[in-house]
Design a protein around this motif. Structure first.
Motif, mmCIF file in Angstrom:
data_model
loop_
_atom_site.group_PDB
_atom_site.id
_atom_site.type_symbol
_atom_site.label_atom_id
_atom_site.label_comp_id
_atom_site.label_asym_id
_atom_site.label_seq_id
_atom_site.Cartn_x
_atom_site.Cartn_y
_atom_site.Cartn_z
ATOM 1 N N LEU A 19 0.945 -1.533 -0.301
ATOM 2 C CA LEU A 19 0.007 0.359 0.076
ATOM 3 C C LEU A 19 0.544 1.508 0.389
ATOM 4 O O LEU A 19 1.725 1.765 -0.866
ATOM 5 C CB LEU A 19 -0.835 0.287 1.356
ATOM 6 C CG LEU A 19 -1.671 -1.105 1.055
ATOM 7 C CD1 LEU A 19 -2.853 -1.379 2.624
ATOM 8 C CD2 LEU A 19 -2.651 -1.336 0.112
ATOM 9 N N SER A 20 1.615 1.226 0.982
ATOM 10 C CA SER A 20 2.311 2.812 1.224
ATOM 11 C C SER A 20 2.359 3.562 2.518
ATOM 12 O O SER A 20 1.941 2.717 3.489
ATOM 13 C CB SER A 20 1.714 4.843 -0.103
ATOM 14 O OG SER A 20 2.597 5.398 0.675
ATOM 15 N N GLN A 21 2.818 4.584 3.198
ATOM 16 C CA GLN A 21 3.037 4.593 4.765
ATOM 17 C C GLN A 21 3.294 5.844 4.156
ATOM 18 O O GLN A 21 3.593 6.716 4.155
ATOM 19 C CB GLN A 21 4.456 4.514 4.848
ATOM 20 C CG GLN A 21 5.131 4.420 6.541
ATOM 21 C CD GLN A 21 4.188 3.634 7.631
ATOM 22 O OE1 GLN A 21 3.804 2.425 7.187
ATOM 23 N NE2 GLN A 21 3.568 4.192 8.198
ATOM 24 N N ILE A 22 1.881 6.777 5.382
ATOM 25 C CA ILE A 22 1.786 7.894 5.780
ATOM 26 C C ILE A 22 2.965 8.555 6.421
ATOM 27 O O ILE A 22 3.449 7.973 7.298
ATOM 28 C CB ILE A 22 0.158 8.119 6.390
ATOM 29 C CG1 ILE A 22 -0.436 8.289 5.172
ATOM 30 C CG2 ILE A 22 0.422 9.888 6.440
ATOM 31 C CD1 ILE A 22 -2.312 7.932 5.409
ATOM 32 N N GLY A 23 3.545 9.590 6.357
ATOM 33 C CA GLY A 23 4.620 10.074 7.327
ATOM 34 C C GLY A 23 5.836 10.288 6.715
ATOM 35 O O GLY A 23 6.347 10.319 7.114
ATOM 36 N N SER A 24 6.363 9.084 5.555
ATOM 37 C CA SER A 24 8.110 8.510 5.665
ATOM 38 C C SER A 24 7.576 8.273 4.392
ATOM 39 O O SER A 24 7.490 6.516 3.913
ATOM 40 C CB SER A 24 7.785 7.306 6.531
ATOM 41 O OG SER A 24 9.029 6.765 6.374
ATOM 42 N N VAL A 72 -5.903 -6.242 4.618
ATOM 43 C CA VAL A 72 -4.645 -5.410 3.958
ATOM 44 C C VAL A 72 -4.983 -5.938 2.168
ATOM 45 O O VAL A 72 -4.739 -5.540 1.287
ATOM 46 C CB VAL A 72 -3.307 -6.009 4.099
ATOM 47 C CG1 VAL A 72 -2.132 -5.171 3.164
ATOM 48 C CG2 VAL A 72 -3.264 -5.109 5.907
ATOM 49 N N LEU A 73 -5.678 -6.994 1.719
ATOM 50 C CA LEU A 73 -6.092 -7.684 0.441
ATOM 51 C C LEU A 73 -6.855 -7.461 0.326
ATOM 52 O O LEU A 73 -7.078 -7.008 -1.229
ATOM 53 C CB LEU A 73 -6.179 -9.311 1.402
ATOM 54 C CG LEU A 73 -5.571 -10.662 -0.781
ATOM 55 C CD1 LEU A 73 -5.349 -9.881 -1.535
ATOM 56 C CD2 LEU A 73 -6.445 -11.782 -0.156
ATOM 57 N N GLU A 74 -7.938 -6.790 0.645
ATOM 58 C CA GLU A 74 -8.956 -6.196 0.221
ATOM 59 C C GLU A 74 -8.182 -4.594 -0.467
ATOM 60 O O GLU A 74 -8.475 -3.939 -1.197
ATOM 61 C CB GLU A 74 -9.854 -6.036 1.203
ATOM 62 C CG GLU A 74 -11.263 -5.410 0.304
ATOM 63 C CD GLU A 74 -12.035 -5.957 -0.887
ATOM 64 O OE1 GLU A 74 -12.275 -5.022 -1.798
ATOM 65 O OE2 GLU A 74 -11.362 -6.769 -1.011
ATOM 66 N N TYR A 75 -7.653 -4.116 0.885
ATOM 67 C CA TYR A 75 -7.234 -2.696 0.084
ATOM 68 C C TYR A 75 -6.227 -3.185 -0.887
ATOM 69 O O TYR A 75 -6.214 -2.330 -2.048
ATOM 70 C CB TYR A 75 -6.030 -2.025 1.511
ATOM 71 C CG TYR A 75 -6.764 -2.319 2.728
ATOM 72 C CD1 TYR A 75 -8.578 -1.748 3.125
ATOM 73 C CD2 TYR A 75 -6.099 -1.997 3.874
ATOM 74 C CE1 TYR A 75 -9.201 -1.663 3.959
ATOM 75 C CE2 TYR A 75 -6.692 -2.014 5.614
ATOM 76 C CZ TYR A 75 -8.161 -1.193 5.401
ATOM 77 O OH TYR A 75 -9.171 -1.733 6.308
ATOM 78 N N TYR A 76 -5.709 -3.748 -1.323
ATOM 79 C CA TYR A 76 -4.765 -3.984 -2.369
ATOM 80 C C TYR A 76 -5.193 -4.146 -3.273
ATOM 81 O O TYR A 76 -4.842 -4.354 -4.510
ATOM 82 C CB TYR A 76 -3.450 -5.237 -2.040
ATOM 83 C CG TYR A 76 -2.873 -5.121 -2.626
ATOM 84 C CD1 TYR A 76 -1.860 -4.346 -3.204
ATOM 85 C CD2 TYR A 76 -2.344 -6.495 -3.148
ATOM 86 C CE1 TYR A 76 -0.853 -4.570 -4.524
ATOM 87 C CE2 TYR A 76 -1.230 -6.960 -4.454
ATOM 88 C CZ TYR A 76 -0.151 -5.601 -5.109
ATOM 89 O OH TYR A 76 0.501 -5.919 -5.641
ATOM 90 N N ARG A 77 -6.282 -4.892 -3.104
ATOM 91 C CA ARG A 77 -7.140 -5.249 -4.493
ATOM 92 C C ARG A 77 -7.460 -4.074 -5.187
ATOM 93 O O ARG A 77 -7.845 -3.735 -6.745
ATOM 94 C CB ARG A 77 -8.181 -5.907 -4.387
ATOM 95 C CG ARG A 77 -7.895 -7.371 -3.812
ATOM 96 C CD ARG A 77 -8.441 -8.290 -4.036
ATOM 97 N NE ARG A 77 -8.209 -9.689 -3.584
ATOM 98 C CZ ARG A 77 -9.191 -11.222 -2.877
ATOM 99 N NH1 ARG A 77 -10.165 -10.730 -1.832
ATOM 100 N NH2 ARG A 77 -8.859 -11.817 -3.304
ATOM 101 N N ARG A 78 -8.793 -3.242 -4.334
ATOM 102 C CA ARG A 78 -9.142 -2.206 -4.846
ATOM 103 C C ARG A 78 -7.779 -0.689 -5.063
ATOM 104 O O ARG A 78 -8.734 -0.088 -6.255
ATOM 105 C CB ARG A 78 -9.981 -1.028 -3.537
ATOM 106 C CG ARG A 78 -10.839 -2.205 -2.328
ATOM 107 C CD ARG A 78 -11.247 -1.193 -1.030
ATOM 108 N NE ARG A 78 -11.936 -1.836 -0.393
ATOM 109 C CZ ARG A 78 -12.601 -1.348 0.304
ATOM 110 N NH1 ARG A 78 -11.798 -0.636 0.842
ATOM 111 N NH2 ARG A 78 -13.457 -2.534 1.178
#
Length: 269
Positions: A148-153, A236-242
Motif C-alpha cells: 500500500l504505502s506509508q503516511i508520514g515516511s 490488507v488484501l482487500e485494500y490491495y485489490r482496491r
C-alpha cells in the motif's frame, strides 16, 4: 515447509517480531536458531531464554548489521559451520524514519541498506547452499506499506515497495529450483516501531494493531502453506485489490486518510 528439525536464522531477532519468531520456531521444533541483531546483549538474552524454554533447540546469537554484506556472510558461514546448513532465513530486520522530502541522502542510504539490502545480502549469503540442496526458504518481513504505502515516511514507503519487488524476483527466478519465498506484511504491530520507546505513542495504526506473537504465529502458518503473501491483517488484501482496481480512486482515498491523520495525530505515526 515443516519447520521441525530445521536450522533457522532470524535477523532483527532481539526484539519485536524477530524475538517472537525465535520463540515460535523453537516451539515448532526447530533444531537451531541463529539470532542476529545490531544489539548483541539483547540477542544473547533472547538466545538464553529460548534455550531455557526449549532445551532441544540450540541457538547462536551474534551482532550483525544486515546492511553489511560481509557481516551477513560471516554470520551465515559461522552458523552453517556449526549446524550444517540454513534451511530458513528470516530476513526480519527493519528500521523506520518518520520524514518526508527532507530526508537526507545519508538517511536514505541507511534506510535502503537495512530495509532493502538486508534482504539482498541474505540471499547472497545463503542462496548458493540452498540451490545446491535444491531447497530453502526466505521469509522476508516487509510491511503492508510495501503493498500500500506509508503516511508520514517517504523512505519507509519506498524501501518497503522495493523489498516486495526483490522478493517477487527471488520467487520468480528460483521458485522452480526449490526456493520458497514469503513476505510477511502486517499493518500495526505492537513493537517499539509503532509504540515508541516509552510504549505511549498514539497513532492511527494503533487501532487494530496485533502482537508480535500473533504475527509469528501467522508466519509459521504461512510457511507451512508456502504462501508468498502472509497477511496478519487480512483486510490488507482487500485494500490491495482496491488499489489495483482503481489506482486514482485509491490515491484520493489515501490523501483523505493523510488529512485525517494529520489533523488527529500529526504526520508522525
Amino acid at each position: 515447509m515443516e519447520v521441525r528439525g530445521k536450522c533457522v536464522v532470524v535477523t532483527g531477532g532481539a526484539n519485536g517480531i524477530g524475538r517472537a519468531l525465535c520463540d515460535a520456531f523453537a516451539r515448532g521444533g526447530a533444531r537451531a536458531i541463529g539470532i542476529a541483531d545490531i544489539d548483541p546483549s539483547t540477542a544473547a538474552s533472547v538466545a538464553a531464554a529460548v534455550q531455557a524454554k526449549y532445551p532441544a533447540c540450540q541457538t547462536l546469537p551474534r551482532r550483525v548489521d544486515v546492511s553489511s554484506e560481509a557481516a551477513v556472510q560471516a554470520f551465515a558461514d559461522e552458523f552453517t559451520g556449526r549446524f550444517g546448513q540454513i534451511d530458513v532465513f528470516c530476513s526480519n530486520a527493519g528500521i523506520m524514519m518518520r520524514k518526508g522530502i527532507e530526508t537526507t541522502d545519508v538517511e536514505w542510504l541507511r534506510m535502503w541498506g537495512v530495509n532493502v539490502m538486508g534482504h539482498v545480502n541474505a540471499a547472497k549469503a545463503v542462496l548458493p547452499q540452498m540451490l545446491a540442496r535444491g531447497s530453502g526458504y526466505f521469509v522476508n518481513t516487509v510491511s503492508a506499506a510495501g503493498l500500500l504505502s506509508q503516511i508520514g515516511s517517504a523512505s519507509y514507503a519506498t524501501t518497503k515497495h522495493a523489498a516486495i519487488g526483490f522478493a517477487e524476483w527471488l520467487s520468480i527466478t528460483y521458485g522452480d529450483r526449490g526456493i520458497r519465498v514469503s513476505c510477511v506484511c502486517p499493518q500495526g504491530v505492537q513493537t517499539r516501531m509503532l509504540l515508541g520507546e516509552d510504549g505511549a505513542r498514539k497513532g492511527f495504526l494503533q487501532e487494530g494493531s496485533v502482537t508480535p506473537e500473533f504475527v509469528a504465529e501467522k508466519t509459521l502458518e504461512g510457511i507451512a502453506n508456502e504462501q508468498f503473501l502472509i497477511l496478519p491483517h487480512e483486510e490488507v488484501l482487500e485494500y490491495y485489490r482496491r488499489k489495483g482496481k482503481d489506482y486514482d480512486r485509491w490515491l484520493r482515498g489515501m490523501r483523505r486518510l493523510q488529512e485525517q491523520v494529520s489533523q488527529q495525530f500529526g504526520l508522525g505515526i
